[in-house]
Scaffold this motif. Structure first.
Motif, PDB file in Angstrom:
ATOM      1  N   GLY A 146       0.819  -1.213   0.000  1.00 18.16           N
ATOM      2  CA  GLY A 146       0.000   0.000   0.000  1.00 18.16           C
ATOM      3  C   GLY A 146       0.852   1.262   0.000  1.00 18.16           C
ATOM      4  N   ILE A 147       1.936   1.253   0.758  1.00 20.23           N
ATOM      5  CA  ILE A 147       2.855   2.394   0.780  1.00 20.23           C
ATOM      6  C   ILE A 147       3.439   2.608  -0.609  1.00 20.23           C
ATOM      7  N   VAL A 148       3.880   1.528  -1.241  1.00 21.13           N
ATOM      8  CA  VAL A 148       4.475   1.614  -2.578  1.00 21.13           C
ATOM      9  C   VAL A 148       3.443   2.114  -3.590  1.00 21.13           C
ATOM     10  N   LYS A 149       2.250   1.530  -3.578  1.00 23.40           N
ATOM     11  CA  LYS A 149       1.213   1.932  -4.533  1.00 23.40           C
ATOM     12  C   LYS A 149       0.821   3.396  -4.370  1.00 23.40           C
ATOM     13  N   ASN A 150       0.692   3.849  -3.134  1.00 25.88           N
ATOM     14  CA  ASN A 150       0.321   5.244  -2.904  1.00 25.88           C
ATOM     15  C   ASN A 150       1.397   6.196  -3.411  1.00 25.88           C
ATOM     16  N   GLU A 151       2.634   5.863  -3.160  1.00 28.49           N
ATOM     17  CA  GLU A 151       3.733   6.714  -3.615  1.00 28.49           C
ATOM     18  C   GLU A 151       3.762   6.782  -5.137  1.00 28.49           C
ATOM     19  N   ILE A 152       3.602   5.662  -5.794  1.00 29.51           N
ATOM     20  CA  ILE A 152       3.604   5.642  -7.260  1.00 29.51           C
ATOM     21  C   ILE A 152       2.394   6.402  -7.799  1.00 29.51           C
ATOM     22  N   ALA A 172       9.693   4.574  -4.408  1.00 30.36           N
ATOM     23  CA  ALA A 172       8.558   4.101  -3.610  1.00 30.36           C
ATOM     24  C   ALA A 172       8.981   3.001  -2.643  1.00 30.36           C
ATOM     25  N   PHE A 173       9.796   2.069  -3.092  1.00 37.13           N
ATOM     26  CA  PHE A 173      10.259   1.018  -2.186  1.00 37.13           C
ATOM     27  C   PHE A 173      11.120   1.603  -1.081  1.00 37.13           C
ATOM     28  N   GLY A 174      11.780   2.716  -1.341  1.00 40.82           N
ATOM     29  CA  GLY A 174      12.554   3.395  -0.313  1.00 40.82           C
ATOM     30  C   GLY A 174      11.691   3.968   0.801  1.00 40.82           C
ATOM     31  N   LYS A 175      10.401   4.132   0.548  1.00 38.64           N
ATOM     32  CA  LYS A 175       9.474   4.652   1.559  1.00 38.64           C
ATOM     33  C   LYS A 175       9.092   3.589   2.588  1.00 38.64           C
ATOM     34  N   VAL A 176       9.353   2.326   2.271  1.00 38.91           N
ATOM     35  CA  VAL A 176       9.114   1.248   3.229  1.00 38.91           C
ATOM     36  C   VAL A 176      10.382   1.153   4.076  1.00 38.91           C
ATOM     37  N   THR A 177      10.372   1.856   5.191  1.00 38.58           N
ATOM     38  CA  THR A 177      11.565   2.013   6.011  1.00 38.58           C
ATOM     39  C   THR A 177      11.711   0.886   7.033  1.00 38.58           C
ATOM     40  N   ALA A 178      12.873   0.851   7.661  1.00 35.88           N
ATOM     41  CA  ALA A 178      13.103  -0.112   8.736  1.00 35.88           C
ATOM     42  C   ALA A 178      12.112   0.124   9.873  1.00 35.88           C
ATOM     43  N   LYS A 179      11.790   1.378  10.129  1.00 41.76           N
ATOM     44  CA  LYS A 179      10.821   1.712  11.180  1.00 41.76           C
ATOM     45  C   LYS A 179       9.445   1.142  10.834  1.00 41.76           C
TER      46      LYS A 179
END
Length: 66
Positions: A8-14, A32-39
């Motif tokens: 969902g994070i990736v799709k929203n960013e794209i 977009a994949f960079g938005k999926v952080t370690a946190k």
């Protein structure tokens, strides 16, 4: 499912940066994949463990009743 949150994070960013071209999509995927952080991942793991722990507690309580 934790993977659904990540996706969902990736799709929203794209979706926010989409111009409907393949070149843009390829560029946006990396960002977009960079938005999926370690946190983010740590939070998802913690939430999954909490759900599993609750399942095991409920299961043990049911076993005690029988």
């Amino acid at each position: 499912q934790p993977i659904e949150t990540c996706w969902g994070i990736v799709k929203n960013e794209i979706g926010r940066n989409c111009d409907f071209t393949m070149n843009n999509l390829i560029q946006q995927l990396e960002s977009a994949f960079g938005k999926v952080t370690a946190k983010t991942c740590a939070g998802l793991i913690r939430k999954t463990r909490d759900i599993e722990d609750a399942f095991w507690r409920d299961d043990a309580a049911l076993d005690e009743q029988n």
